[in-house]
Scaffold this motif. Sequence first.
Motif, mmCIF file in Angstrom:
data_model
loop_
_atom_site.group_PDB
_atom_site.id
_atom_site.type_symbol
_atom_site.label_atom_id
_atom_site.label_comp_id
_atom_site.label_asym_id
_atom_site.label_seq_id
_atom_site.Cartn_x
_atom_site.Cartn_y
_atom_site.Cartn_z
ATOM 1 N N THR A 104 15.242 18.017 31.524
ATOM 2 C CA THR A 104 16.291 17.998 32.548
ATOM 3 C C THR A 104 15.784 17.252 33.770
ATOM 4 N N ILE A 105 16.587 16.289 34.231
ATOM 5 C CA ILE A 105 16.282 15.590 35.482
ATOM 6 C C ILE A 105 17.225 16.147 36.550
ATOM 7 N N PRO A 106 16.705 16.904 37.527
ATOM 8 C CA PRO A 106 17.570 17.421 38.595
ATOM 9 C C PRO A 106 18.001 16.276 39.513
ATOM 10 N N VAL A 107 19.267 16.208 39.785
ATOM 11 C CA VAL A 107 19.803 15.232 40.752
ATOM 12 C C VAL A 107 20.375 16.040 41.907
ATOM 13 N N TRP A 108 19.714 15.951 43.075
ATOM 14 C CA TRP A 108 20.028 16.800 44.210
ATOM 15 C C TRP A 108 20.498 15.983 45.410
ATOM 16 N N LYS A 109 21.245 16.678 46.270
ATOM 17 C CA LYS A 109 21.785 16.066 47.491
ATOM 18 C C LYS A 109 20.746 16.154 48.605
ATOM 19 N N LYS A 110 20.541 15.047 49.317
ATOM 20 C CA LYS A 110 19.643 15.049 50.476
ATOM 21 C C LYS A 110 20.366 15.635 51.684
ATOM 22 N N ALA A 111 19.627 16.378 52.527
ATOM 23 C CA ALA A 111 20.246 17.010 53.699
ATOM 24 C C ALA A 111 19.176 17.370 54.719
ATOM 25 N N SER A 112 19.631 17.534 55.976
ATOM 26 C CA SER A 112 18.780 18.081 57.039
ATOM 27 C C SER A 112 19.165 19.553 57.188
ATOM 28 N N LEU A 113 18.180 20.458 57.049
ATOM 29 C CA LEU A 113 18.459 21.881 56.961
ATOM 30 C C LEU A 113 17.750 22.658 58.065
ATOM 31 N N SER A 114 18.322 23.822 58.382
ATOM 32 C CA SER A 114 17.697 24.764 59.318
ATOM 33 C C SER A 114 17.149 25.931 58.526
ATOM 34 N N ALA A 115 15.884 26.302 58.811
ATOM 35 C CA ALA A 115 15.245 27.391 58.078
ATOM 36 C C ALA A 115 15.814 28.737 58.498
ATOM 37 N N ALA A 116 15.897 29.654 57.522
ATOM 38 C CA ALA A 116 16.383 31.013 57.790
ATOM 39 C C ALA A 116 15.663 31.970 56.845
ATOM 40 N N VAL A 117 15.749 33.297 57.177
ATOM 41 C CA VAL A 117 15.190 34.328 56.306
ATOM 42 C C VAL A 117 16.257 35.374 56.027
ATOM 43 N N ASP A 118 16.089 36.078 54.909
ATOM 44 C CA ASP A 118 16.929 37.220 54.580
ATOM 45 C C ASP A 118 16.129 38.497 54.831
ATOM 46 N N TYR A 119 16.858 39.615 55.132
ATOM 47 C CA TYR A 119 16.222 40.921 55.326
ATOM 48 C C TYR A 119 16.641 41.849 54.194
ATOM 49 N N PRO A 170 27.428 26.349 54.424
ATOM 50 C CA PRO A 170 28.067 25.870 55.663
ATOM 51 C C PRO A 170 27.119 26.058 56.841
ATOM 52 N N GLY A 171 26.996 25.080 57.658
ATOM 53 C CA GLY A 171 26.085 25.162 58.793
ATOM 54 C C GLY A 171 24.715 24.595 58.485
ATOM 55 N N GLY A 172 24.429 24.310 57.197
ATOM 56 C CA GLY A 172 23.184 23.656 56.832
ATOM 57 C C GLY A 172 21.954 24.516 56.946
ATOM 58 N N THR A 173 22.042 25.821 56.684
ATOM 59 C CA THR A 173 20.859 26.683 56.709
ATOM 60 C C THR A 173 20.318 26.857 55.291
ATOM 61 N N TYR A 174 19.029 27.137 55.225
ATOM 62 C CA TYR A 174 18.404 27.378 53.923
ATOM 63 C C TYR A 174 17.420 28.527 54.073
ATOM 64 N N THR A 175 17.547 29.544 53.172
ATOM 65 C CA THR A 175 16.678 30.707 53.227
ATOM 66 C C THR A 175 15.337 30.385 52.584
ATOM 67 N N VAL A 176 14.281 30.458 53.377
ATOM 68 C CA VAL A 176 12.948 30.134 52.873
ATOM 69 C C VAL A 176 12.210 31.362 52.370
#
Length: 461
Positions: free
Chosen positions: A272-287, A319-325
């Motif tokens: 499998t070759i993953p084809v992903w979208k490029k983006a500028s993201l803001s880091a976030a965490v979950d509790y 939405p908002g461009g966040t990503y949970t690290v």
Amino acid sequence: MRNLSSPDFGCPSSGEDQTAAAAPGKKTRRRFQVRRLLDDNRVLLPFSLFLAFWAWVLLLMAFGSDEEQVITKVPVEMHLAGTVAEQLGLQPFWPLQQGKTPEDLTVNVTVKGKRYDISPAALKAEDLSATLVLGDVNSPGEYDLEVRVTPKRAALREKFEITEISVTSIHLYFDHLKEGSFKLEPVTEGEWSVPDGYYAGDTLLYPETITISGPAGEFNKIKRVQAILRPKGQLKQTTSFSGLEIRPLNEFGDNLFLYLRVGAADEEITATIPVWKKASLSAAVDYRSVPTAYLSNPLPVTLTPAVFSAALPEASLRPGGTYTVGAIDFRHLSPSRNTFTFPVADMKEIKIFDNAAEFRAEVDMTDLDTKTFTLYATNIRATAEEDTPNVQATPGNVRRVTVVGPTAALAALTADDLSGEIIIPADVAAGSQQFPVTAYVGRDDCWIYGDYTVSCQVTLL
């Protein structure tokens, strides 16, 4: 006048005279009829042709010239019993690229002899024996083995000669069998690309290893194993491939495919070759294990780096461009500056282009306080797993349980506000046992800090 019928002249009586005269007449008529038939060209010509044909057949059988006939699909057999190869434990390995195996290998045999001896009706494939000569096989290695064809019955040996065999020798490798597993290296070949604004991730293989077997001499040369896929054109989404070519390579990069068997017959490697979208993201965490009061009022957290460039599945973009690290459990938060790290290497479905090796999360809780309580046995409930035998579990007290929360909330707490739960496993044994205990506090703005165990006396019922 003389009486011609008188017995004095020896003449037969009238009855005898008629009988005697009739017999020569019948013979004369038969001879006359045969002569008339032989004089008739309509009879004589076919009869002559019939006699000529059989005379020609007899002459041809006795003095005719030899002819050739091809006997097709004579099975080639190999007999290891009693050979030196068998005594040494050597096995034959067939060149796989030939597409042949000992079960389906046949040869065509050209024989020369009289037509009636070698006709398809007189001589068939099952009348011939084709075998591999194994006399020279006495050590591991490659051999060109002679294909020897002979009649199966001694009576056939003098009736024809073998003038040609379609395959006169077979190339085989004799050695001991060796088998093992190797990690696959994905390799792409061909011209392909992804659209602007997208990124092709590292190729993923399933399974990631493969079993290879074959002669020990060739097996020991394997240094790496490649899985070859050939994408074409522009890939606009994550794409999978099957039917991969597997290449076992030696230290010089030569393909060792000749005698090695790769994988099971029904095993299929997919890529499998993953084809992903490029983006500028803001880091976030979950509790996790979040007290109710903090669901709508999350604890403040500082992340480094806070913003980063990456590529990920388009469906994963929020939405908002966040990503949970990463995720933080409230049970690991104490009244201090809590620091957590999340390695980039652990993040599988994302490609981060910045050079950061990890994300650092800091949760400042210096404005909160702690208080220590005893969790009494009377407030601990025991729950058995499914299939657990009937038991009676008597827990003890759990001392020094730390509660975190605002100072005013902690002041109002008592030991009766704490409760706990233990899980009795199915393989529990009688006697004194230690079990993990999950502790709870009866306020929505406080939580238990840390992990605890409780001593429990178990009785099997």
